[in-house]
Design an enzyme around this catalytic site. Sequence first.
Site, PDB file in Angstrom:
ATOM      1  CG  HIS A  56      82.354  44.712  56.470  1.00 44.85           C
ATOM      2  ND1 HIS A  56      81.340  44.020  56.408  1.00 44.85           N
ATOM      3  CD2 HIS A  56      81.962  46.160  57.546  1.00 44.85           C
ATOM      4  CE1 HIS A  56      80.526  45.385  56.693  1.00 44.85           C
ATOM      5  NE2 HIS A  56      80.452  46.191  57.036  1.00 44.85           N
ATOM      6  CB  CYS A  87      80.949  50.813  52.888  1.00 45.36           C
ATOM      7  SG  CYS A  87      79.198  51.367  54.128  1.00 45.36           S
ATOM      8  CG  HIS A 130      83.502  49.882  57.608  1.00 46.52           C
ATOM      9  ND1 HIS A 130      83.421  49.709  56.324  1.00 46.52           N
ATOM     10  CD2 HIS A 130      82.061  49.914  57.925  1.00 46.52           C
ATOM     11  CE1 HIS A 130      82.262  49.295  55.869  1.00 46.52           C
ATOM     12  NE2 HIS A 130      81.739  48.859  56.925  1.00 46.52           N
ATOM     13  CG  HIS A 167      79.861  47.779  61.594  1.00 43.80           C
ATOM     14  ND1 HIS A 167      78.457  49.336  60.923  1.00 43.80           N
ATOM     15  CD2 HIS A 167      80.221  47.116  59.895  1.00 43.80           C
ATOM     16  CE1 HIS A 167      79.065  49.531  59.414  1.00 43.80           C
ATOM     17  NE2 HIS A 167      79.421  48.681  59.102  1.00 43.80           N
ATOM     18  CG  ASP A 198      83.687  39.822  69.828  1.00 42.51           C
ATOM     19  OD1 ASP A 198      83.369  40.247  69.225  1.00 42.51           O
ATOM     20  OD2 ASP A 198      84.015  39.146  70.665  1.00 42.51           O
ATOM     21  CG  HIS A 199      87.025  42.214  69.248  1.00 42.33           C
ATOM     22  ND1 HIS A 199      86.184  41.504  69.963  1.00 42.33           N
ATOM     23  CD2 HIS A 199      87.231  43.949  69.466  1.00 42.33           C
ATOM     24  CE1 HIS A 199      85.381  43.200  71.006  1.00 42.33           C
ATOM     25  NE2 HIS A 199      86.510  44.095  70.324  1.00 42.33           N
ATOM     26  CD  GLU A 216      76.717  46.677  58.433  1.00 41.71           C
ATOM     27  OE1 GLU A 216      78.002  47.218  57.858  1.00 41.71           O
ATOM     28  OE2 GLU A 216      76.391  45.951  56.775  1.00 41.71           O
TER      29      GLU A 216
END
Length: 137
Positions: free
Chosen positions: A14, A33, A37, A39, A77-78, A125
Amino acid sequence: MIRITRREYFNAAHRLYNDKWSAEKNFEVFGPCSRLHGHNWELYVTVEGEVNEETGFVMDLKKLKDLVKETIISKVDHTYLNEDVDFLKGILPSTENFAIAIWNILQPILRDTYGVQLYEVKLQETENHYAQYYGPK
């Protein structure tokens, strides 16, 4: 009343960036941020209710796992949360906003289909911070 929690993992990227602001203001508020980037997220979903005398469960955890994977994990996801996730369209994907969006999806299903109350969505996160949402007050 008793509570039970299911934990799931997913990976997603995000960017904390407000399009109404300049790049400089975004960096001032969000720091690094403000750049793209990713997580390794942890999602904890806690439900509460009474124990069913026949099963010994508040809710079958396999059903909770399947629900969370189908309605949340498979969609995030991904992905790039800012652009790829329909339920986050138009929402700055901070951990707080993301947790609220997850609640808004899961709560009506858990209540109407499974007869349990969603107690908490905890979204971690990083190892150092997470958001906990208990629903609107």
